[in-house]
Structure formats: structure tokens, C-alpha cells
Design a protein around this motif. Sequence first.
Motif, short mmCIF file in Angstrom:
data_model
loop_
_atom_site.label_atom_id
_atom_site.label_comp_id
_atom_site.label_asym_id
_atom_site.label_seq_id
_atom_site.Cartn_x
_atom_site.Cartn_y
_atom_site.Cartn_z
N LEU A 184 0.84 -1.19 0.00
CA LEU A 184 0.00 0.00 0.00
C LEU A 184 0.88 1.24 0.00
CD1 LEU A 184 -2.73 1.53 0.38
CD2 LEU A 184 -2.32 1.33 2.85
N ALA A 185 0.68 2.13 -0.97
CA ALA A 185 1.36 3.42 -1.00
C ALA A 185 0.38 4.48 -0.51
CB ALA A 185 1.84 3.74 -2.41
N LEU A 186 0.52 4.90 0.74
CA LEU A 186 -0.38 5.87 1.36
C LEU A 186 0.22 7.26 1.18
CD1 LEU A 186 -3.02 5.70 3.23
CD2 LEU A 186 -1.42 6.14 5.11
N GLY A 187 -0.44 8.10 0.38
CA GLY A 187 0.17 9.39 0.09
C GLY A 187 -0.82 10.43 -0.36
N ASP A 188 -0.31 11.45 -1.07
CA ASP A 188 -1.12 12.57 -1.53
C ASP A 188 -1.14 12.59 -3.06
OD1 ASP A 188 1.47 13.69 -2.08
OD2 ASP A 188 1.53 14.43 -0.03
N SER A 189 -1.15 13.77 -3.67
CA SER A 189 -1.32 13.84 -5.12
C SER A 189 -0.15 13.28 -5.91
CB SER A 189 -1.59 15.29 -5.55
OG SER A 189 -0.51 16.13 -5.18
N LEU A 190 1.04 13.30 -5.35
CA LEU A 190 2.18 12.69 -6.04
C LEU A 190 1.97 11.18 -6.17
CD1 LEU A 190 4.92 12.74 -7.35
CD2 LEU A 190 5.97 12.71 -5.08
N THR A 191 1.52 10.56 -5.10
CA THR A 191 1.21 9.14 -5.14
C THR A 191 0.04 8.87 -6.06
OG1 THR A 191 2.00 8.89 -2.86
CG2 THR A 191 0.63 7.13 -3.73
N GLN A 192 -0.97 9.73 -6.00
CA GLN A 192 -2.18 9.53 -6.80
C GLN A 192 -1.89 9.60 -8.29
OE1 GLN A 192 -4.71 12.83 -7.06
NE2 GLN A 192 -6.12 11.79 -8.44
N GLY A 193 -0.95 10.47 -8.70
CA GLY A 193 -0.64 10.64 -10.12
C GLY A 193 -1.38 11.80 -10.74
N TYR A 194 -1.57 12.87 -9.97
CA TYR A 194 -2.34 14.02 -10.43
C TYR A 194 -1.79 14.60 -11.74
CZ TYR A 194 -4.00 18.77 -10.82
OH TYR A 194 -4.54 19.92 -11.30
N GLY A 195 -2.69 14.86 -12.68
CA GLY A 195 -2.35 15.54 -13.92
C GLY A 195 -1.67 14.69 -14.97
N LEU A 196 -1.55 13.41 -14.72
CA LEU A 196 -0.82 12.54 -15.64
C LEU A 196 -1.73 11.47 -16.23
CD1 LEU A 196 2.34 11.95 -13.43
CD2 LEU A 196 2.18 13.46 -15.42
N ALA A 197 -1.35 10.95 -17.38
CA ALA A 197 -2.03 9.78 -17.92
C ALA A 197 -1.88 8.64 -16.92
CB ALA A 197 -1.43 9.40 -19.27
N PRO A 198 -2.85 7.74 -16.85
CA PRO A 198 -2.79 6.67 -15.84
C PRO A 198 -1.47 5.92 -15.80
CG PRO A 198 -4.93 6.66 -16.91
CD PRO A 198 -4.09 7.67 -17.65
N GLU A 199 -0.90 5.65 -16.95
CA GLU A 199 0.33 4.87 -16.99
C GLU A 199 1.57 5.68 -16.58
OE1 GLU A 199 -0.31 6.47 -21.21
OE2 GLU A 199 -1.54 5.68 -19.56
N ASP A 200 1.42 7.00 -16.47
CA ASP A 200 2.57 7.86 -16.17
C ASP A 200 2.68 8.25 -14.71
OD1 ASP A 200 3.45 7.88 -18.80
OD2 ASP A 200 2.26 9.65 -19.33
N GLY A 201 1.71 7.86 -13.89
CA GLY A 201 1.73 8.21 -12.48
C GLY A 201 2.83 7.49 -11.72
N LEU A 202 3.04 7.90 -10.49
CA LEU A 202 4.09 7.32 -9.67
C LEU A 202 3.87 5.83 -9.44
CD1 LEU A 202 6.59 7.66 -7.84
CD2 LEU A 202 5.03 8.18 -5.96
#
Length: 254
Positions: free
Chosen positions: A64-82
Motif C-alpha cells: 500500500l502506497a499511502l500518500g497525496d497527489s504525487l502518489t495519486q498521479g495528479y495531472g498525468l495519464a494513468p500509466e505515467d503516475g508514480l
Amino acid sequence: MAAFSGVWSRVSYGGRAIARKARSGILGPLAGVALLAAAPVTAQDTAQDTARNTAGDAARTRILALGDSLTQGYGLAPEDGLVPQLQAWLEARGHDVRIINGGVSGDTTAGGLARVEWSLSDDVDAMIVALGGNDVLRGLDPAQTRANLDGILKAGAGRDLPMMLVGLPAAGNFGAVYKAEFEAIFPELAAKHDTLLVPSIFAGLGDPSDPTALRGLMQDDGIHPNAQGVTRIVKALGPEVEALILRAEADPAG
């Protein structure tokens, strides 16, 4: 002028989206990266995402990666998120792993504490905690941030989970004492709970004093990393996650 000065963003405060100006002076050139978001993700969204990510993965190590928008992948295509990039990096190195996206945009450590119990489903084998940036952005008391993170780590320890705590730097805008108190939280809690420690999630982005170099790693808002920036973060973060996987595989029963 620092890389992220003069950018207007929307920040979630208890469900209200409030426009505010994100200046480099708030958190410094890197500490504010990826911690703001235009729209919050609800707890229900995260629960559904967790269910989707864990379905059919009985043979995998689940983190489990518990985080904020960086973990979520804000503003990116689904495959490009963290999370997708980190999982792809790990799979390319032969790891049978599933990273569960527990990122909620705009979340503070208090939000993470409120949802950690139900986020830690029975099939989770390890946990990454990457929270605290929004606490600094709002100037929250470091003592409260410490207490919240301590509670999150206690929840993981109560399930005998291997854990990794990911820190970040605080700028000096709230004073040297605030900066020192905040930055001391991560190594001290990591030692207390015997977790792995990544001192700064932004280390992979390079020199924070070089805004020109950083600009090419940012989205147009100047705040969130673009796909290339996330790739740099994953390259630095990946070996640390491999160490977490080794801990989880050494104690598969949790």
C-alpha cells in the motif's frame, strides 16, 4: 526567481477547493512539488481503487502506497503516475509485486491517519507512507504531523507490516525552528518503528537550486512533476522499495 513562484493552484481544505498562490517561498523549490491538486479524490475512490488493484493478485507481494497527489498521479495519464511507473520499474527487475494506489490529492497526515485502518486490507503485505507536504504548506504544527504519522505507523506495526517512511524537506519560511522540528520527524519515527527511510522523495529530481533544470521535469502548473519527472523520482525510489519487498518476502505471513 525560484522555479515554482507565482503559480495559482486549488487546494482542498476539508472538501472545499480554495484558490491560493503557491510560491517557492512556502516550501522551497522542491518541497511543494506534487502536493497540491485541482480536485480531491474521495475516500470511496481510493477504496475502489484498492479493491481493483488487489483483485486477482494472490501470488504477489502487495504494498500500500499511502500518500497525496504525487502518489495519486495528479495531472498525468494513468500509466505515467508514480504508482504505475514504480510497479513497471519493479516488474522489469523481476519482482512479482502490486503497488496499491492509496494517494489522495491534497491529503494531510491527519487525512492519512483517518483512512489508514480501512486502507490496510488483510491482503496488504507492506506499506509506504509518503505524507506531510500539505502539512507544511498549511503551516501545521510539526508536533501534530509527528503524532499523525506516528499513528499511521502504529497501525502498520499493529499488523506486523514492513514499512517505509518517505520524508521531504521544509523551507525556512516558518523559521529555522519549524524547519528543524519538521525534518526531524522522519528519521526519528523511522528509528522508533524500525521502518525503512527515504529522507526526501524529491531527491531524484536533482539540484533544487537549479530552477531551469527542474522546469523540464514539471507539468505546466509548475508544481506537479510531469511523466519524465516521475520517472526520475522512481529511479531513485525504486531501490529503496526493493529493500521493502525483501522485508515483506522474508516475513510473508506479516
